[in-house]
Design an enzyme around this catalytic site. Sequence first.
Site, PDB file in Angstrom:
ATOM      1  N   TYR A   1     -73.485 -54.693 -22.113  1.00 46.36           N
ATOM      2  CA  TYR A   1     -74.359 -53.540 -21.836  1.00 46.36           C
ATOM      3  C   TYR A   1     -73.734 -52.260 -22.366  1.00 46.36           C
ATOM      4  CZ  TYR A   1     -76.115 -49.503 -19.244  1.00 46.36           C
ATOM      5  OH  TYR A   1     -76.578 -48.255 -18.915  1.00 46.36           O
TER       6      TYR A   1
ATOM      7  N   LYS B   1     -74.884 -49.775 -25.442  1.00 42.45           N
ATOM      8  CA  LYS B   1     -75.200 -48.347 -25.240  1.00 42.45           C
ATOM      9  C   LYS B   1     -74.297 -47.493 -26.131  1.00 42.45           C
ATOM     10  CE  LYS B   1     -77.731 -46.565 -22.749  1.00 42.45           C
ATOM     11  NZ  LYS B   1     -79.170 -46.207 -22.845  1.00 42.45           N
TER      12      LYS B   1
ATOM     13  N   THR C   1     -74.847 -43.582 -20.758  1.00 43.50           N
ATOM     14  CA  THR C   1     -74.099 -43.895 -19.535  1.00 43.50           C
ATOM     15  C   THR C   1     -72.618 -43.542 -19.661  1.00 43.50           C
ATOM     16  OG1 THR C   1     -73.322 -45.797 -18.239  1.00 43.50           O
ATOM     17  CG2 THR C   1     -73.920 -46.258 -20.489  1.00 43.50           C
ATOM     18  N   ASP C   2     -71.983 -43.310 -18.522  1.00 44.66           N
ATOM     19  CA  ASP C   2     -70.528 -43.079 -18.535  1.00 44.66           C
ATOM     20  C   ASP C   2     -69.761 -44.369 -18.836  1.00 44.66           C
ATOM     21  OD1 ASP C   2     -70.988 -44.404 -16.125  1.00 44.66           O
ATOM     22  OD2 ASP C   2     -69.928 -42.945 -14.869  1.00 44.66           O
ATOM     23  N   GLU C   3     -70.458 -45.522 -18.761  1.00 47.72           N
ATOM     24  CA  GLU C   3     -69.758 -46.800 -18.983  1.00 47.72           C
ATOM     25  C   GLU C   3     -69.256 -46.937 -20.412  1.00 47.72           C
ATOM     26  OE1 GLU C   3     -71.371 -50.334 -17.355  1.00 47.72           O
ATOM     27  OE2 GLU C   3     -72.066 -49.337 -15.544  1.00 47.72           O
TER      28      GLU C   3
HETATM   29  P1  NAD Z   1     -84.325 -49.655 -15.732  1.00 46.71           P
HETATM   30  O1  NAD Z   1     -83.789 -50.998 -16.120  1.00 46.71           O
HETATM   31  O2  NAD Z   1     -84.765 -49.421 -14.337  1.00 46.71           O
HETATM   32  O3  NAD Z   1     -85.567 -49.283 -16.666  1.00 46.71           O
HETATM   33  C1  NAD Z   1     -85.591 -49.548 -18.043  1.00 46.71           C
HETATM   34  C2  NAD Z   1     -87.032 -49.400 -18.531  1.00 46.71           C
HETATM   35  O4  NAD Z   1     -87.037 -49.630 -19.954  1.00 46.71           O
HETATM   36  C3  NAD Z   1     -88.001 -50.413 -17.913  1.00 46.71           C
HETATM   37  O5  NAD Z   1     -89.186 -49.768 -17.523  1.00 46.71           O
HETATM   38  C4  NAD Z   1     -88.259 -51.396 -19.039  1.00 46.71           C
HETATM   39  O6  NAD Z   1     -89.556 -52.009 -18.974  1.00 46.71           O
HETATM   40  C5  NAD Z   1     -88.113 -50.500 -20.268  1.00 46.71           C
HETATM   41  N1  NAD Z   1     -87.767 -51.265 -21.474  1.00 46.71           N
HETATM   42  C6  NAD Z   1     -86.789 -52.202 -21.609  1.00 46.71           C
HETATM   43  N2  NAD Z   1     -86.794 -52.704 -22.863  1.00 46.71           N
HETATM   44  C7  NAD Z   1     -87.782 -52.050 -23.531  1.00 46.71           C
HETATM   45  C8  NAD Z   1     -88.264 -52.107 -24.866  1.00 46.71           C
HETATM   46  N3  NAD Z   1     -87.745 -52.952 -25.772  1.00 46.71           N
HETATM   47  N4  NAD Z   1     -89.271 -51.267 -25.236  1.00 46.71           N
HETATM   48  C9  NAD Z   1     -89.815 -50.412 -24.327  1.00 46.71           C
HETATM   49  N5  NAD Z   1     -89.420 -50.336 -23.041  1.00 46.71           N
HETATM   50  C10 NAD Z   1     -88.405 -51.136 -22.653  1.00 46.71           C
HETATM   51  O7  NAD Z   1     -83.204 -48.628 -16.185  1.00 46.71           O
HETATM   52  P2  NAD Z   1     -82.750 -47.250 -15.496  1.00 46.71           P
HETATM   53  O8  NAD Z   1     -81.727 -47.533 -14.475  1.00 46.71           O
HETATM   54  O9  NAD Z   1     -83.955 -46.471 -15.169  1.00 46.71           O
HETATM   55  O10 NAD Z   1     -81.989 -46.573 -16.740  1.00 46.71           O
HETATM   56  C11 NAD Z   1     -82.701 -45.788 -17.690  1.00 46.71           C
HETATM   57  C12 NAD Z   1     -81.743 -45.323 -18.769  1.00 46.71           C
HETATM   58  O11 NAD Z   1     -80.707 -44.544 -18.179  1.00 46.71           O
HETATM   59  C13 NAD Z   1     -81.033 -46.441 -19.532  1.00 46.71           C
HETATM   60  O12 NAD Z   1     -80.971 -46.080 -20.874  1.00 46.71           O
HETATM   61  C14 NAD Z   1     -79.656 -46.518 -18.904  1.00 46.71           C
HETATM   62  O13 NAD Z   1     -78.701 -46.976 -19.840  1.00 46.71           O
HETATM   63  C15 NAD Z   1     -79.430 -45.068 -18.541  1.00 46.71           C
HETATM   64  N6  NAD Z   1     -78.540 -44.832 -17.386  1.00 46.71           N
HETATM   65  C16 NAD Z   1     -78.786 -45.462 -16.201  1.00 46.71           C
HETATM   66  C17 NAD Z   1     -77.960 -45.180 -15.102  1.00 46.71           C
HETATM   67  C18 NAD Z   1     -78.191 -45.831 -13.762  1.00 46.71           C
HETATM   68  O14 NAD Z   1     -77.354 -45.680 -12.880  1.00 46.71           O
HETATM   69  N7  NAD Z   1     -79.285 -46.523 -13.534  1.00 46.71           N
HETATM   70  C19 NAD Z   1     -76.891 -44.288 -15.239  1.00 46.71           C
HETATM   71  C20 NAD Z   1     -76.659 -43.685 -16.487  1.00 46.71           C
HETATM   72  C21 NAD Z   1     -77.503 -43.958 -17.546  1.00 46.71           C
HETATM   73  O1  DAU Z   2     -72.261 -45.871 -14.498  1.00 44.53           O
HETATM   74  C1  DAU Z   2     -73.597 -45.874 -14.920  1.00 44.53           C
HETATM   75  C2  DAU Z   2     -74.146 -47.279 -14.845  1.00 44.53           C
HETATM   76  O2  DAU Z   2     -74.308 -47.583 -13.471  1.00 44.53           O
HETATM   77  C3  DAU Z   2     -75.457 -47.454 -15.591  1.00 44.53           C
HETATM   78  O3  DAU Z   2     -75.241 -47.242 -16.960  1.00 44.53           O
HETATM   79  C4  DAU Z   2     -76.032 -48.860 -15.380  1.00 44.53           C
HETATM   80  O4  DAU Z   2     -77.311 -48.959 -15.999  1.00 44.53           O
HETATM   81  C5  DAU Z   2     -76.164 -49.082 -13.895  1.00 44.53           C
HETATM   82  O5  DAU Z   2     -76.632 -50.403 -13.659  1.00 44.53           O
HETATM   83  C6  DAU Z   2     -74.838 -48.857 -13.186  1.00 44.53           C
HETATM   84  O6  DAU Z   2     -73.873 -49.886 -13.557  1.00 44.53           O
HETATM   85  P1  DAU Z   2     -72.881 -50.551 -12.481  1.00 44.53           P
HETATM   86  O7  DAU Z   2     -72.423 -51.846 -13.014  1.00 44.53           O
HETATM   87  O8  DAU Z   2     -71.866 -49.578 -12.018  1.00 44.53           O
HETATM   88  O9  DAU Z   2     -73.952 -50.747 -11.270  1.00 44.53           O
HETATM   89  P2  DAU Z   2     -74.230 -51.965 -10.259  1.00 44.53           P
HETATM   90  O10 DAU Z   2     -75.206 -51.439  -9.260  1.00 44.53           O
HETATM   91  O11 DAU Z   2     -74.557 -53.222 -10.968  1.00 44.53           O
HETATM   92  O12 DAU Z   2     -72.824 -52.142  -9.554  1.00 44.53           O
HETATM   93  C7  DAU Z   2     -72.181 -51.066  -8.887  1.00 44.53           C
HETATM   94  C8  DAU Z   2     -70.832 -51.562  -8.377  1.00 44.53           C
HETATM   95  O13 DAU Z   2     -71.063 -52.522  -7.324  1.00 44.53           O
HETATM   96  C9  DAU Z   2     -70.019 -52.313  -9.415  1.00 44.53           C
HETATM   97  O14 DAU Z   2     -68.638 -52.013  -9.194  1.00 44.53           O
HETATM   98  C10 DAU Z   2     -70.278 -53.789  -9.136  1.00 44.53           C
HETATM   99  C11 DAU Z   2     -70.499 -53.799  -7.628  1.00 44.53           C
HETATM  100  N1  DAU Z   2     -71.448 -54.836  -7.107  1.00 44.53           N
HETATM  101  C12 DAU Z   2     -72.679 -54.893  -7.669  1.00 44.53           C
HETATM  102  C13 DAU Z   2     -73.598 -55.823  -7.209  1.00 44.53           C
HETATM  103  C14 DAU Z   2     -74.974 -55.909  -7.835  1.00 44.53           C
HETATM  104  C15 DAU Z   2     -71.081 -55.656  -6.053  1.00 44.53           C
HETATM  105  O15 DAU Z   2     -69.940 -55.564  -5.533  1.00 44.53           O
HETATM  106  N2  DAU Z   2     -71.993 -56.560  -5.592  1.00 44.53           N
HETATM  107  C16 DAU Z   2     -73.233 -56.697  -6.144  1.00 44.53           C
HETATM  108  O16 DAU Z   2     -74.006 -57.583  -5.686  1.00 44.53           O
END
Ligand code: NAD
Ligand code: DAU
Length: 359
Positions: free
Chosen positions: A162, A166, A137-139
């Site tokens: 988190y 990561k 992630t970019d975080e």
């Molecule tokens: P998600 O939470 O929707 O899915 C995570 C999956 O991992 C689930 O299916 C869960 O059951 C599985 N999992 C969790 N713990 C596990 C374990 N111990 N063993 C096996 N499986 C397990 O997450 P996502 O949003 O699909 O993100 C996927 C990946 O991409 C993550 O590594 C996250 O850090 C990265 N990522 C997400 C975003 C985003 O915006 N969602 C952005 C950048 C990077």
């Molecule tokens: O940047 C990549 C990341 O983006 C991934 O690595 C994470 O897995 C993914 O969850 C996401 O993280 P964020 O914290 O940016 O996403 P989230 O959807 O939780 O929140 C997006 C923005 O919205 C953040 O600034 C917090 C705000 N927010 C979120 C929720 C859930 C609100 O204002 N209200 C809310 O109820």
Amino acid sequence: MKSLKKILVTGGAGFIGSNFIRHALQTRPEWEIYNLDALTYAGNPNNLADLSPDQNPRHHFFHADIRDGKFLKNLFQKESFEGVFHFAAESHVDRSILEPEAFVETNVLGTFRLLEASLSQWEQTGRPKFKFVHISTDEVYGSLGPVGYFTETTPYDPSSPYSASKAGSDHLAKAYCKTYGLPLVVTNCSNNYGPYQFPEKLIPLMILNIIEKKPLPVYGDGKNIRDWLYVVDHCEALIRVFEDGRNGETYNIGGSAEYENIAVIHLLCELLDKRLQRGPGESSKNLIRMVKDRPGHDRRYAIDAGKIKSELGWAPRHGFEDGISQTIDWYLTHMAWVHAVRSGRYREWIEKNYDKRDQ
Ligand code: NAD
Ligand code: DAU
């Protein structure tokens, strides 16, 4: 007949993983996908309902945990994978603030176990062609001020449990490449959105609350900025990195679509009000509530995706308004999926997270 390429996908029942498997099965007929997922609250077999092994014999599912080193070693020995896409993680920032331990367990320890199993397969089979794509992630880079972008050389400065977990997993992955030579790339991507995203994240939570006329909780002043990427564009980037990315390298992936949270919420209100034929007196913007901020809330993320563009020719194909319209339509036509994921545990989480934010 040419044999199929065996690819392991971890976390394939989650949001990005399930979109990735669907996309890879469609676009890479030579791949056979082994999907390993522990099915936590975020992992949902319904995300793959159209890809069940009887409908798609190139998709196999293992209900297993990446922390289970013994299971992993047996699986790698038996199947001998040519590639690993490692998505499995605890992924929600707010949960990491309230319950951080699972993040260290899965994101750090689980990644370590997966790297160990990959390395032993790769060494025991004579170091054949292999690649481990570590999806991050970019975080990990922390927070930006009003100007500038994250590049691949931006120092790590994570803010939440988190992003710290990561960051730890990224360092371990790179160490396995540097120390043992394991062929590996790391990707750092910005915020994804699209079908099958669990409704604890901003965009699906707001879509569903608008549909159901529930409050729209905005953290802090609503001016935090995220760089949004449609999930299928991320999947395409990951395949480009797997096929042509250079080992040991990091590739940043982003949508060049920066929006303040409040602007995203206004757009969702406007688009949904049109679709739901709500009149001006019923504007969903009236549902917006400013609530207590997320502790350690990063102000702005923005990716410089110049490296993946120039080296691998990747660019996102969906603009934000196009992707968000498709996403809204997907949720409107998949309310049965929504009802199924909102278990008792989901309701408990919503109460736990939002009760303490009431100002
Ligand atoms: P998600 O939470 O929707 O899915 C995570 C999956 O991992 C689930 O299916 C869960 O059951 C599985 N999992 C969790 N713990 C596990 C374990 N111990 N063993 C096996 N499986 C397990 O997450 P996502 O949003 O699909 O993100 C996927 C990946 O991409 C993550 O590594 C996250 O850090 C990265 N990522 C997400 C975003 C985003 O915006 N969602 C952005 C950048 C990077
Ligand atoms: O940047 C990549 C990341 O983006 C991934 O690595 C994470 O897995 C993914 O969850 C996401 O993280 P964020 O914290 O940016 O996403 P989230 O959807 O939780 O929140 C997006 C923005 O919205 C953040 O600034 C917090 C705000 N927010 C979120 C929720 C859930 C609100 O204002 N209200 C809310 O109820």
